[in-house]
Design an enzyme around this catalytic site. Structure first.
Site, short mmCIF file in Angstrom:
data_model
loop_
_atom_site.label_atom_id
_atom_site.label_comp_id
_atom_site.label_asym_id
_atom_site.label_seq_id
_atom_site.Cartn_x
_atom_site.Cartn_y
_atom_site.Cartn_z
N GLY A 180 -22.23 -16.10 7.97
CA GLY A 180 -22.05 -14.96 7.06
C GLY A 180 -22.18 -13.61 7.74
N GLY B 163 -19.12 -20.83 7.47
CA GLY B 163 -19.44 -21.98 6.62
C GLY B 163 -19.96 -23.17 7.40
NE ARG C 250 -12.66 -17.21 14.14
CZ ARG C 250 -12.77 -17.13 12.82
NH1 ARG C 250 -11.75 -16.74 12.09
NH2 ARG C 250 -13.90 -17.42 12.23
CE LYS D 196 -26.93 -12.92 -6.34
NZ LYS D 196 -25.88 -13.30 -7.28
#
Ligand code: AMP
Length: 397
Positions: free
Chosen positions: A355, A378, A37, A198
């Site tokens: 993710g 996110g 970063r 999921k």
């Protein structure tokens, strides 16, 4: 990039430039353990200093919940940035008030200062007008270079953009370019690969993608819910049986939108959720009651490769199987390597993120082969869901 104001539009000579960056880096015993970063913001800092601006860096670190917490100070990160940048980086012990104003007043043009963790103040996450104004009075211009924090409307990511002339930094700009080219104005056909555990965590994402892409490849645990929705037996597999109705609705929506859905045709099954457990490859019609699906099978992989060879743009989120455990990483590896090979050959543009995706692609040795890999978790997912990101919206022309 036409839709947003960038550094190319900004006159920064002799200006105090408040730059929101993502410096939420992994740290152990006060040392930065991965400076990806930090490297990502260097082009923006250099562009500002080369234009004669004074770079004043704003960032959050950890979750100090609006209170001062020395264990979450950015001071060690300022030191790591200085080492990378090769020029001095001053540090101010607060991001507002006298400490910040003094440090900034000592800056000459082309110099850099990092201000302490914005989340030491409750007004940051609450995005209060007072706190945004306390930040704004320290600068003349605002630059946002933290795409990964742009899904949050905080004072330093959104509030400030309404108080000062606001521009996208270089890293924000590359992210917006890559994402816009992939989903808003892609070269078609456009294929999306969506995997992961999921369906429930990716409902909005699937709903948005079926409206936008030509082919949607569904893999990972979430494919099991779709197989169950088609009446297949999935044994002990991870499966959200209560969402089979929702899965059917997504399939119908896809059919209405002319989006082709690709599901596994064969799968790798095992009786134990562990690495190297005994396993077999079966058709999706032959999963036994005591077995669980942990990966897509070789015929499914060939089918997906065939589809990949017919498209021009690929968007990827989520692994194809339980990739952390051999040999259930095989489909993820093979599909990721195919995308990387097609990208290197100039046949597709490929964008991945969110993710576990970066870890899965790196595990496959394919991360470097994609056109663009977003490290924003996110924010990338919300963008795939079709949501407006407050920090990005504030930068529109
Ligand atoms: P997500 O965070 O939703 O992208 O999910 C990533 C996780 O899904 C990884 O930890 C994978 O191991 C897991 N996963 C993928 N496929 C399966 C599967 N068939 N059964 C269980 N877990 C899976």
């Amino acid at each position: 990039m036409t839709g947003y104001r960038t550094l190319d539009d900004a006159d920064l000579a002799d200006k105090r430039v408040l730059v929101r960056v993502d410096l939420n880096v992994p740290m152990e015993s006060g040392r930065v353990t991965d400076d990806t970063r930090i490297q990502a913001i260097l082009p923006t800092i250099r562009a500002i200093t080369e234009k004669g601006g004074k770079a004043v860096l704003l960032a959050h670190f950890g979750r100090p919940k609006g209170q001062r917490d020395e264990s979450q100070s950015l001071a060690p990160v300022a030191k790591a940035l200085q080492d990378r940048l090769g020029t001095p980086v001053a540090f101010a012990s607060d991001c507002v008030g006298e400490a910040a104003a003094d440090a900034i007043s000592r800056l000459a043009c082309g110099q850099v200062v990092m201000l302490e963790n914005t989340r030491f103040h409750a007004g940051e996450e609450k995005n209060t007008r007072d706190f945004a104004e306390a930040l704004a009075c320290l600068g003349d211009v605002y630059v946002n270079d933290a795409f990964s924090a742009a899904h949050r409307a905080h004072a330093s990511t959104e509030g400030l953009a309404h108080l000062l002339p606001a521009f996208a930094g270089r890293s924000m700009q590359s992210e917006l370019d890559a994402l816009t080219q992939a989903l808003e104005a892609p070269e078609r056909p456009l294929l999306a690969v969506v995997g992961g555990a999921k369906v429930s965590t990716k409902l909005e994402l699937l709903g948005n993608l079926v409206r936008k892409v030509d082919v949607l490849v569904i893999g990972g645990g979430m494919a099991n819910t779709f197989l169950a929705a088609q009446g297949k037996k999935v044994g002990k597999s991870l499966c959200e049986h209560d969402l089979t109705g929702t899965a059917r609705e997504i399939l119908e929506k896809a059919a209405d939108a002319g989006c082709e859905i690709v599901l596994p045709i064969d799968v790798v099954v095992t009786k134990e959720f562990k690495a190297n457990a005994p396993h077999r490859v079966v058709s999706v019609d032959e999963v036994a009651d005591d077995e669980m699906i942990l990966d897509a099978g070789p015929n499914s992989v060939e089918h997906v490769k065939d589809k990949l060879n017919q498209v021009k743009t690929v968007v990827w989120n989520g692994p194809f199987g339980a990739f952390e455990m051999e040999p259930f990483d095989a489909a993820t590896n093979a599909v990721a390597q195919e995308v990387a090979a097609l990208t290197k050959a100039g046949r597709v543009r490929s964008v991945a993120g969110g993710g576990d995706t970066v870890a899965a692609l790196n595990h496959a040795g394919a991360g470097d082969g994609f056109t663009y890999v977003s490290t924003a978790g996110g924010a990338f997912l919300e963008w795939l869901e079709g949501k407006a990101l407050p920090g990005v919206e504030a930068l529109r022309r």
